[in-house]
Scaffold this active site. Structure first.
Site, PDB file in Angstrom:
ATOM      1  N   ASP A 146      -7.481 -29.958  -1.670  1.00 12.53           N
ATOM      2  CA  ASP A 146      -7.025 -29.793  -3.039  1.00 12.53           C
ATOM      3  C   ASP A 146      -6.710 -31.175  -3.598  1.00 12.53           C
ATOM      4  O   ASP A 146      -6.179 -32.031  -2.882  1.00 12.53           O
ATOM      5  CB  ASP A 146      -5.786 -28.894  -3.096  1.00 12.53           C
ATOM      6  CG  ASP A 146      -5.546 -28.326  -4.492  1.00 12.53           C
ATOM      7  OD1 ASP A 146      -5.605 -27.091  -4.644  1.00 12.53           O
ATOM      8  OD2 ASP A 146      -5.301 -29.114  -5.438  1.00 12.53           O
ATOM      9  N   ASP A 164     -19.593 -14.142  -6.727  1.00 21.80           N
ATOM     10  CA  ASP A 164     -19.011 -13.128  -7.610  1.00 21.80           C
ATOM     11  C   ASP A 164     -19.016 -13.558  -9.074  1.00 21.80           C
ATOM     12  O   ASP A 164     -18.766 -12.738  -9.954  1.00 21.80           O
ATOM     13  CB  ASP A 164     -17.575 -12.834  -7.168  1.00 21.80           C
ATOM     14  CG  ASP A 164     -16.931 -11.698  -7.941  1.00 21.80           C
ATOM     15  OD1 ASP A 164     -17.563 -10.632  -8.055  1.00 21.80           O
ATOM     16  OD2 ASP A 164     -15.801 -11.872  -8.446  1.00 21.80           O
ATOM     17  N   GLU A 193     -22.959 -14.531 -17.841  1.00 19.97           N
ATOM     18  CA  GLU A 193     -22.758 -13.164 -17.378  1.00 19.97           C
ATOM     19  C   GLU A 193     -22.990 -12.177 -18.507  1.00 19.97           C
ATOM     20  O   GLU A 193     -22.681 -12.468 -19.681  1.00 19.97           O
ATOM     21  CB  GLU A 193     -21.337 -12.994 -16.826  1.00 19.97           C
ATOM     22  CG  GLU A 193     -21.050 -13.885 -15.629  1.00 19.97           C
ATOM     23  CD  GLU A 193     -19.649 -13.719 -15.070  1.00 19.97           C
ATOM     24  OE1 GLU A 193     -19.344 -14.355 -14.049  1.00 19.97           O
ATOM     25  OE2 GLU A 193     -18.852 -12.961 -15.665  1.00 19.97           O
ATOM     26  N   SER A 218     -14.647 -18.057  -7.852  1.00 20.24           N
ATOM     27  CA  SER A 218     -13.773 -18.740  -8.812  1.00 20.24           C
ATOM     28  C   SER A 218     -14.370 -18.711 -10.212  1.00 20.24           C
ATOM     29  O   SER A 218     -14.049 -17.847 -11.021  1.00 20.24           O
ATOM     30  CB  SER A 218     -13.500 -20.167  -8.351  1.00 20.24           C
ATOM     31  OG  SER A 218     -14.703 -20.909  -8.175  1.00 20.24           O
ATOM     32  N   ILE A 232      -4.502 -18.086  -4.866  1.00 22.45           N
ATOM     33  CA  ILE A 232      -5.483 -17.350  -4.077  1.00 22.45           C
ATOM     34  C   ILE A 232      -5.768 -18.076  -2.771  1.00 22.45           C
ATOM     35  O   ILE A 232      -5.795 -17.462  -1.697  1.00 22.45           O
ATOM     36  CB  ILE A 232      -6.773 -17.149  -4.888  1.00 22.45           C
ATOM     37  CG1 ILE A 232      -6.510 -16.216  -6.075  1.00 22.45           C
ATOM     38  CG2 ILE A 232      -7.894 -16.588  -4.018  1.00 22.45           C
ATOM     39  CD1 ILE A 232      -7.665 -16.091  -7.040  1.00 22.45           C
ATOM     40  N   HIS A 235     -18.627 -10.087 -10.826  1.00 22.51           N
ATOM     41  CA  HIS A 235     -17.321 -10.628 -11.237  1.00 22.51           C
ATOM     42  C   HIS A 235     -16.222  -9.580 -11.044  1.00 22.51           C
ATOM     43  O   HIS A 235     -15.443  -9.271 -11.958  1.00 22.51           O
ATOM     44  CB  HIS A 235     -17.354 -11.091 -12.686  1.00 22.51           C
ATOM     45  CG  HIS A 235     -16.320 -12.134 -13.000  1.00 22.51           C
ATOM     46  ND1 HIS A 235     -16.515 -13.137 -13.901  1.00 22.51           N
ATOM     47  CD2 HIS A 235     -15.069 -12.325 -12.514  1.00 22.51           C
ATOM     48  CE1 HIS A 235     -15.443 -13.908 -13.981  1.00 22.51           C
ATOM     49  NE2 HIS A 235     -14.543 -13.430 -13.135  1.00 22.51           N
ATOM     50  N   ILE A 236     -16.125  -9.078  -9.814  1.00 21.19           N
ATOM     51  CA  ILE A 236     -15.179  -7.992  -9.522  1.00 21.19           C
ATOM     52  C   ILE A 236     -14.061  -8.453  -8.589  1.00 21.19           C
ATOM     53  O   ILE A 236     -13.358  -7.612  -8.026  1.00 21.19           O
ATOM     54  CB  ILE A 236     -15.897  -6.783  -8.897  1.00 21.19           C
ATOM     55  CG1 ILE A 236     -16.647  -7.187  -7.621  1.00 21.19           C
ATOM     56  CG2 ILE A 236     -16.824  -6.130  -9.905  1.00 21.19           C
ATOM     57  CD1 ILE A 236     -17.143  -6.014  -6.806  1.00 21.19           C
ATOM     58  N   GLY A 237     -13.883  -9.773  -8.438  1.00 16.29           N
ATOM     59  CA  GLY A 237     -12.845 -10.252  -7.528  1.00 16.29           C
ATOM     60  C   GLY A 237     -11.488  -9.624  -7.796  1.00 16.29           C
ATOM     61  O   GLY A 237     -10.779  -9.218  -6.877  1.00 16.29           O
ATOM     62  N   GLY A 238     -11.117  -9.531  -9.067  1.00 15.21           N
ATOM     63  CA  GLY A 238      -9.833  -8.926  -9.423  1.00 15.21           C
ATOM     64  C   GLY A 238      -9.954  -7.506  -9.914  1.00 15.21           C
ATOM     65  O   GLY A 238      -8.987  -6.941 -10.435  1.00 15.21           O
TER      66      GLY A 238
END
Length: 409
Positions: A181, A264, A269, A239, A162, A292-295
């Site tokens: 990273d 997100d 949850e 994430s 991502i 939690h709608i990223g995907g």
């Protein structure tokens, strides 16, 4: 517990939780599997009650597949995580039980990236505040505090699938990109690799997190990190909810140190649609909260459904473990008219020789064979010609190293 399994394909039971896309159901039913779909997540006691007799389990991010669940799962062959992350699954316990885990590491990447871009633009243009005022009947046509994203610096923490795609799209929109990273990652295009996270925080206009949910990442971004961000900067987390301190984020927003945030994912949850959502961030006008709608696009969920379901189906049919998260990756081409023996075992010297000696003692010819190991465990596929005796299966199962044995016809 050692398990010997020969399964009638028409009797394979599949349990799919959390409204997994219908494409997954269609794909699994194509192979004659019996599929049950549940719209919500199940907690540990509920899943323990339902898991007996289930061969394939499909989940998303909310259902926890714990060691207790795996211990109760008397028939489970594989778990499919219809998402990117697998931290909701006890991978150590799954591997010890010989249960394969598959996920979708690439299928929803674009959807998450597009949501991140949309939130960056919305916050930079103060669209949430303008929208709220308009709904209250207030006409506030003003450029105060509204900016273009062109020329601003985006700091990406976590430069995986991502993070790298976000990096490329952000540059195409005229942004400068920095990333940090812990692994040694190649910078794409003109992205700048930061030597430390502090360097990224101090120089970025927008900071976005794209790290996994491993236990070591829990709470790694808190008051200290927010304080190091540039005054007036923006923050995004698409994430995992556990990686940030939400109270510290609220303080940074209410003090004005941060100009806005897009979140997100949350530490806790709701299990299903319509359940109450609780968060310290509710009610803040400069925060975009999404469930939690990223995907969660139709395109991504369709791709994920087909991809993971295919991995699960092929694992049942041919035993290949390509792209398994926890078991060694083995893919042996099928040959017609043969039996295939799948042997999951503890990785100790001499296992292959021992298996082949048992077969040779019964005059069984090996037509194809492939072994791979990962850490403490090995995965062996052996194709044999002709018939075989149950005594062979019993001897292989009785080997002290055997974790799980399957025979495919």
């Amino acid at each position: 517990m050692k398990r010997k399994m020969m399964i009638d394909q028409a009797k394979v039971r599949v349990l799919l939780l959390e409204s997994i896309h219908p494409d997954a159901v269609i794909r699994l039913e194509e192979d004659g599997f019996e599929v049950e779909s549940v719209s919500t997540a199940l907690d540990e006691p509920e899943l323990i009650e339902r898991i007996s007799g289930v061969h394939l389990l499909g989940i998303r991010s909310k259902t926890k597949v714990t060691a207790k669940v795996l211990e109760t799962a008397d028939s489970l062959l594989a778990v499919g995580a219809f998402c990117i992350g697998t931290d909701q699954i006890d991978l150590t316990a799954a591997t010890a039980a010989g249960v394969a885990v598959f996920n979708a590491p690439f299928s929803n990447t674009r959807s998450v990236v597009e949501l991140a871009i949309a939130e960056i633009i919305a916050m930079t243009r103060r669209l949430t505040e303008k929208n709220a005022l308009m709904h209250e009947g207030v006409w506030d046509k003003s450029a105060d505090g509204a900016h273009e994203i062109r020329g601003r610096r985006l700091g990406i923490v976590g430069y995986g699938n991502i993070g790298t795609q976000l990096s490329v799209l952000a540059e195409n929109l005229g942004m400068s990109v920095s990333f940090y990273d812990t692994a040694d990652k190649l910078a794409l295009s003109n992205a700048h690799r930061c030597a430390t996270m502090d360097e990224l925080l101090e120089t970025s206009d927008i900071v976005t997190l794209h790290v996994d949910g491993r236990p070591g990442n829990a709470g790694f971004f808190g008051a200290e990190q927010f304080a190091k961000m540039k005054p007036g900067s923006l923050f995004l987390n698409l994430s995992r909810g556990i990686v940030i301190d939400h109270l510290a984020l609220r303080d940074a927003l209410k003090s004005g140190h941060l100009a806005g945030a897009g979140v997100d994912v949350f530490p806790s949850e709701p299990k299903g649609r319509g359940d109450e959502f609780l968060s310290e961030l509710r009610g803040l006008p400069n925060v975009i909260l999404t469930p939690h709608i990223g995907g969660s696009t139709e395109e991504a969920q369709s791709d994920i459904g087909g991809f993971v379901a295919t991995k699960l189906a092929k694992f049942v049919v041919d035993g290949n473990t390509t792209l398994s998260v926890n078991l060694p990756g083995v893919a042996l081409p099928e040959q017609p008219g043969q039996h295939r023996i799948i042997h999951v075992h503890r990785n100790t010297p001499g296992v292959l020789a021992q298996v082949n000696r048992i077969l040779a003692e019964h005059d069984v010819n090996v037509e194809g064979q492939l072994l791979s190991t990962r850490g403490e465990y090995g995965y062996l596929i052996t194709d044999i010609g002709g018939g075989y005796h149950e005594q062979i299966v019993d001897q292989l199962r009785s080997m002290p190293q055997t974790v799980r044995l399957r025979v495919l016809s």
